[in-house]
Design a protein around this motif. Structure first.
Motif, PDB file in Angstrom:
ATOM      1  N   VAL A 120      56.055  21.456 -18.144  1.00 27.45           N
ATOM      2  CA  VAL A 120      54.807  21.339 -17.381  1.00 27.45           C
ATOM      3  C   VAL A 120      54.967  21.900 -15.976  1.00 27.45           C
ATOM      4  N   MET A 121      56.221  22.080 -15.530  1.00 24.48           N
ATOM      5  CA  MET A 121      56.454  22.689 -14.224  1.00 24.48           C
ATOM      6  C   MET A 121      56.203  24.198 -14.247  1.00 24.48           C
ATOM      7  N   VAL A 122      56.144  24.775 -15.441  1.00 26.53           N
ATOM      8  CA  VAL A 122      55.964  26.219 -15.571  1.00 26.53           C
ATOM      9  C   VAL A 122      54.482  26.499 -15.762  1.00 26.53           C
ATOM     10  N   VAL A 123      53.820  26.847 -14.672  1.00 24.36           N
ATOM     11  CA  VAL A 123      52.381  27.086 -14.708  1.00 24.36           C
ATOM     12  C   VAL A 123      52.142  28.549 -15.058  1.00 24.36           C
ATOM     13  N   PRO A 124      51.468  28.819 -16.170  1.00 31.16           N
ATOM     14  CA  PRO A 124      51.259  30.218 -16.555  1.00 31.16           C
ATOM     15  C   PRO A 124      50.084  30.851 -15.802  1.00 31.16           C
ATOM     16  N   ASN A 125      50.072  32.179 -15.846  1.00 35.09           N
ATOM     17  CA  ASN A 125      48.923  32.955 -15.359  1.00 35.09           C
ATOM     18  C   ASN A 125      48.651  32.761 -13.881  1.00 35.09           C
ATOM     19  N   ILE A 126      49.726  32.648 -13.107  1.00 33.62           N
ATOM     20  CA  ILE A 126      49.581  32.653 -11.657  1.00 33.62           C
ATOM     21  C   ILE A 126      50.454  33.779 -11.105  1.00 33.62           C
ATOM     22  N   ASN A 127      50.380  34.002  -9.805  1.00 30.51           N
ATOM     23  CA  ASN A 127      51.278  34.939  -9.134  1.00 30.51           C
ATOM     24  C   ASN A 127      52.445  34.134  -8.577  1.00 30.51           C
TER      25      ASN A 127
ATOM     26  N   ASN B 160      51.171  36.436 -13.638  1.00 31.97           N
ATOM     27  CA  ASN B 160      50.292  37.587 -13.391  1.00 31.97           C
ATOM     28  C   ASN B 160      51.030  38.707 -12.681  1.00 31.97           C
ATOM     29  N   THR B 161      52.102  38.372 -11.972  1.00 28.63           N
ATOM     30  CA  THR B 161      52.890  39.376 -11.272  1.00 28.63           C
ATOM     31  C   THR B 161      53.441  40.419 -12.237  1.00 28.63           C
ATOM     32  N   GLU B 162      53.652  40.026 -13.495  1.00 31.55           N
ATOM     33  CA  GLU B 162      54.275  40.901 -14.481  1.00 31.55           C
ATOM     34  C   GLU B 162      53.273  41.772 -15.242  1.00 31.55           C
ATOM     35  N   LEU B 163      51.981  41.528 -15.070  1.00 32.04           N
ATOM     36  CA  LEU B 163      50.979  42.250 -15.856  1.00 32.04           C
ATOM     37  C   LEU B 163      50.842  43.688 -15.371  1.00 32.04           C
ATOM     38  N   MET B 164      50.983  44.639 -16.323  1.00 32.22           N
ATOM     39  CA  MET B 164      50.853  46.060 -16.029  1.00 32.22           C
ATOM     40  C   MET B 164      50.091  46.710 -17.181  1.00 32.22           C
TER      41      MET B 164
ATOM     42  N   TYR C  45      70.532  28.180  -3.989  1.00 29.32           N
ATOM     43  CA  TYR C  45      69.196  27.630  -3.752  1.00 29.32           C
ATOM     44  C   TYR C  45      68.148  28.654  -4.174  1.00 29.32           C
ATOM     45  N   ALA C  46      66.939  28.157  -4.364  1.00 24.74           N
ATOM     46  CA  ALA C  46      65.823  29.026  -4.733  1.00 24.74           C
ATOM     47  C   ALA C  46      64.593  28.641  -3.920  1.00 24.74           C
ATOM     48  N   GLU C  47      63.987  29.639  -3.311  1.00 29.22           N
ATOM     49  CA  GLU C  47      62.677  29.462  -2.692  1.00 29.22           C
ATOM     50  C   GLU C  47      61.631  29.867  -3.730  1.00 29.22           C
ATOM     51  N   VAL C  48      60.609  29.064  -3.891  1.00 31.20           N
ATOM     52  CA  VAL C  48      59.582  29.327  -4.900  1.00 31.20           C
ATOM     53  C   VAL C  48      58.207  29.274  -4.238  1.00 31.20           C
ATOM     54  N   VAL C  49      57.409  30.313  -4.467  1.00 33.46           N
ATOM     55  CA  VAL C  49      56.013  30.302  -4.041  1.00 33.46           C
ATOM     56  C   VAL C  49      55.169  30.787  -5.214  1.00 33.46           C
ATOM     57  N   GLU C  50      54.161  30.014  -5.561  1.00 33.63           N
ATOM     58  CA  GLU C  50      53.210  30.404  -6.600  1.00 33.63           C
ATOM     59  C   GLU C  50      51.809  30.315  -6.007  1.00 33.63           C
ATOM     60  N   TRP C  51      51.010  31.332  -6.264  1.00 33.30           N
ATOM     61  CA  TRP C  51      49.705  31.413  -5.626  1.00 33.30           C
ATOM     62  C   TRP C  51      48.667  32.005  -6.569  1.00 33.30           C
ATOM     63  N   ILE C  52      47.421  31.871  -6.175  1.00 32.44           N
ATOM     64  CA  ILE C  52      46.289  32.367  -6.949  1.00 32.44           C
ATOM     65  C   ILE C  52      45.626  33.479  -6.161  1.00 32.44           C
ATOM     66  N   GLY C  53      45.491  34.638  -6.790  1.00 31.44           N
ATOM     67  CA  GLY C  53      44.801  35.749  -6.139  1.00 31.44           C
ATOM     68  C   GLY C  53      45.726  36.857  -5.696  1.00 31.44           C
ATOM     69  N   SER C  54      45.590  38.015  -6.319  1.00 27.96           N
ATOM     70  CA  SER C  54      46.469  39.141  -6.000  1.00 27.96           C
ATOM     71  C   SER C  54      46.255  39.676  -4.588  1.00 27.96           C
TER      72      SER C  54
END
Length: 497
Positions: free
Chosen positions: A323-330, A58-62, A410-419
Motif C-alpha cells: 500500500v506504500m507503493v502508490v501507482p500512477n504518480i510522478n 508516470n515518470t516512466e511513461l513514454m 539513505y533514500a530521499e523520496v518525493v512523489e507528486w501529482i502533475g508533470s
C-alpha cells in the motif's frame, strides 16, 4: 554527476564498434515485424496500449514505436539479433518499477517487455526457485508461502524481480544471506550476439560476478535461479510514533545500525513530513513464534500512534507494505550513504542528513501546492558486519563495500501529482542531495556508494563500487558485448562506461 540520458557513450571507446550511427527505433520495429510478427505490436493494438502503460510511475511513461513481447528466451534472442542488425534502439522492461524516465522505456524505439517470461518452479529439494523476469515479488512470495518458504527479494510486493536482483537487492533477510543478488546461483542470459548462456560460478564466472550489482550492461537476463529461505511465518509490521519522539527515534536507528547483533532482524526507519510529522519503522523478525526481540526495544519502547506488528507470512507482509507503493504518480528516489564505526558516527550522520533535508523542504513547499505533493519521505538502511559476512560467504558481488565499515544508506523520496512540477522537483532533489553530500563530507562520514535501486538519474553508480570493481565491470562488458550494444542501442539504465 550527469543526467542519465547524458552518461558517457561507449561509441569510439570500444575497438571495432559498428554502432556509431544508431538509426531510429522504427527501423527496429520494421525488422522485428518481418521476422517475428506474432510478437510485435504497434500503436493500433490493445496489447501495445496495455504494455506501453504498464509502469509504476508516470515518470516512466513514454511513446515507443512498437512493443516486442517475446514468448521465450529463444524468441528474444532472435529479436535482439534483428535489432542489432538494424542498428536500432530499444529498452527492456521487467517489473517497470524504476522511476527514472528512459530507464526501462523509450520514445520511438522498441520496447521489449518480459511479460510472457513467467517461469516459476522449485527444484526437487525446494532449495532453488527458478524465476522469469516477468514477476514481481508479491507473486514470488504468494507462490512460496505454500511451501513455508520465502526468498531474499523486494520488501514491497509490487517491486519487480529483475530490477532488484540486478541492482544488488536490499531485502528482509540481508543479515542472514547478504544482498538478494548473493542468493542467485544461476542466470540464463541472452547476449548481444543472440547466444543464450547459463551463467554461474563455474560457467562464465566473471559474468556471474558482474551481474551481481552490474545491472543491464552485459545482456538480458531471462531466468534467475535463486536460493529459497525456510521462513514459514515472521513477526513484522510498522511501528509509527509522533513527532515529539523523532529525536529518540533517530537515536534508535543509530543504535540498531551500530550493533546489529541479531541476524534475524531487519529495519527500515523513515521520517515522513506532512500535515503532521511522523516517524515510522518497518520491523522484521524472522521467527514464527518470538516477538518483540530485545534489539528492537529502542524503537518499540517509544509509544506508538499506530502499529501493525504481529505474526504473518512474508506474502501477507509484502501485501501490507504494497500500500506504500502508490501507482500512477510522478516520483523520484535519491540515494546516498554515510559510513561509521560506532554509534556516535552513525547518529551524527543521521542527524546531518535529517537536518539538511528538513532545512531545504520549505523551498519545495513554496513552489508546489500541498495538494500536489503525494509523499515526502527520508529513510535509512543499515548494512553491517553480518550482512557483509553473509555476502562474502556466498562469493561476494560487484558492489565493493568495505567489511570494516558500517554503511548507513539513505533514500530521499518525493512523489507528486502533475508533470508541470517535474523540473521543480528535479532541481530541488539535486540541490538538496548536493548539500547533504557536502555536509557529510565535511564531517568525514560521506561514502560514494549509491544503492542503484534507490538512485536518481543524475547520480553516478559504478564509481561508488571502487576503482577496481568499476574497471572489472568495464572489462566484463567489453568481453561479452564488444560492440557496446547495451551501452548504446539500449540507452536506458546506469552504464558502466
Amino acid at each position: 554527476m550527469r543526467a542519465l540520458s547524458t552518461l558517457l557513450p561507449v561509441v569510439g571507446m570500444i575497438s571495432g564498434s559498428h554502432l556509431a550511427e544508431a538509426t531510429p527505433g522504427s527501423n527496429g520495429c520494421t525488422a522485428l515485424s518481418g521476422r517475428l510478427s506474432d510478437a510485435v505490436f504497434f500503436r493500433n493494438s490493445s496489447i501495445y496500449e496495455y504494455e506501453s502503460q504498464e509502469f509504476w510511475s508516470n515518470t516512466e511513461l513514454m511513446s515507443p514505436g512498437c512493443v516486442f513481447r517475446p514468448q521465450s528466451s529463444h524468441q528474444l534472442a532472435k529479436g535482439l539479433e534483428s535489432l542489432v542488425d538494424a542498428n536500432a534502439k530499444f529498452a527492456v522492461r521487467g517489473g517497470g518499477h524504476m522511476g527514472i524516465r528512459g530507464s526501462n522505456n523509450i520514445d520511438d524505439g522498441v520496447l521489449i517487455v518480459m511479460s510472457n517470461l513467467t517461469a516459476m518452479r522449485l527444484s526437487p529439494d525446494h532449495s532453488v526457485l527458478s524465476l522469469g523476469p516477468a514477476h514481481r515479488w508479491e507473486d514470488v512470495y504468494a507462490f512460496l508461502q505454500k511451501y513455508d518458504l520465502s526468498a531474499a527479494g523486494g520488501r514491497l510486493g509490487p517491486v519487480g524481480v529483475p530490477g532488484l536482483l540486478l541492482a544488488g537487492g536490499v531485502n528482509f533477510y540481508g543479515n542472514q544471506v547478504g544482498w538478494a543478488c548473493d542468493t542467485v546461483v544461476n542466470y540464463e542470459v541472452v547476449l548481444a550476439d543472440g547466444s543464450i548462456v547459463e551463467v554461474n560460478k563455474t560457467s562464465h564466472p566473471d559474468l556471474f560476478w558482474a551481474l551481481k550489482g552490474g545491472s543491464s550492461n552485459f545482456g538480458i537476463v531471462t531466468r534467475f535461479d535463486v536460493e529459497t529461505v525456510k521462513s514459514p511465518r515472521v513477526w513484522a509490521g510498522t511501528h509509527t510514533v509522533a513527532a515529539k519522539y523523532v529525536d529518540r527515534f533517530l537515536a534508535a536507528a543509530a543504535k540498531y545500525a551500530s550493533d546489529i547483533y541479531d541476524p534475524k532482524t531487519h529495519v527500515v526507519p523513515a521520517v515522513v513530513p506532512g500535515k503532521e510529522l511522523m516517524a515510522s519503522v518497518i520491523l522484521f523478525y524472522d521467527s514464527p513464534n518470538a516477538s518483540f526481540p530485545e534489539i528492537f526495544k529502542p524503537f518499540t519502547d517509544i509509544p506508538a500512534v499506530s502499529s501493525t506488528l504481529g505474526f504473518k507470512t512474508v506474502s501477507e507482509f509484502a501485501a501490507e507494505t504494497a500500500v506504500m507503493v502508490v501507482p500512477n504518480i510522478n516520483d523520484v528516489f535519491v540515494a546516498g550513504t554515510v559510513v561509521g564505526k560506532n554509534y556516535d558516527d552513525l547518529f551524527q550522520g543521521i542527524k546531518i542528513i535529517n537536518t539538511t533535508f528538513f532545512d531545504e523542504l520549505p523551498k519545495l513547499y513554496a513552489q508546489i501546492p500541498a495538494a500536489n505533493i503525494s509523499t515526502i519521505q527520508l529513510d535509512w538502511q543499515p548494512i553491517g558486519a553480518d550482512w557483509m559476512a553473509a555476502s562474502a560467504a556466498k562469493g561476494g558481488n560487484a558492489l565493493g563495500l568495505d567489511p570494516s565499515k558500517v554503511y548507513l544508506c539513505y533514500a530521499e523520496v518525493v512523489e507528486w501529482i502533475g508533470s508541470a512540477y517535474d523540473g521543480i522537483v528535479a532541481k530541488w532533489v539535486e540541490d538538496t542531495t548536493n548539500k547533504i553530500n557536502n555536509a557529510t563530507q565535511k564531517a568525514g562520514l560521506y561514502d560514494p556508494f549509491n544503492y542503484m535501486g534507490d538512485s536518481a538519474g543524475f547520480q553516478s553508480i559504478f564509481p561508488g563500487y571502487g576503482e577496481v570493481n568499476h574497471h572489472l565491470l568495464q572489462t566484463v562488458a567489453r568481453k561479452y558485448d564488444p560492440s557496446g550494444v547495451f551501452q548504446t542501442l539500449m540507452p536506458g539504465g546506469f552504464k558502466v562506461f
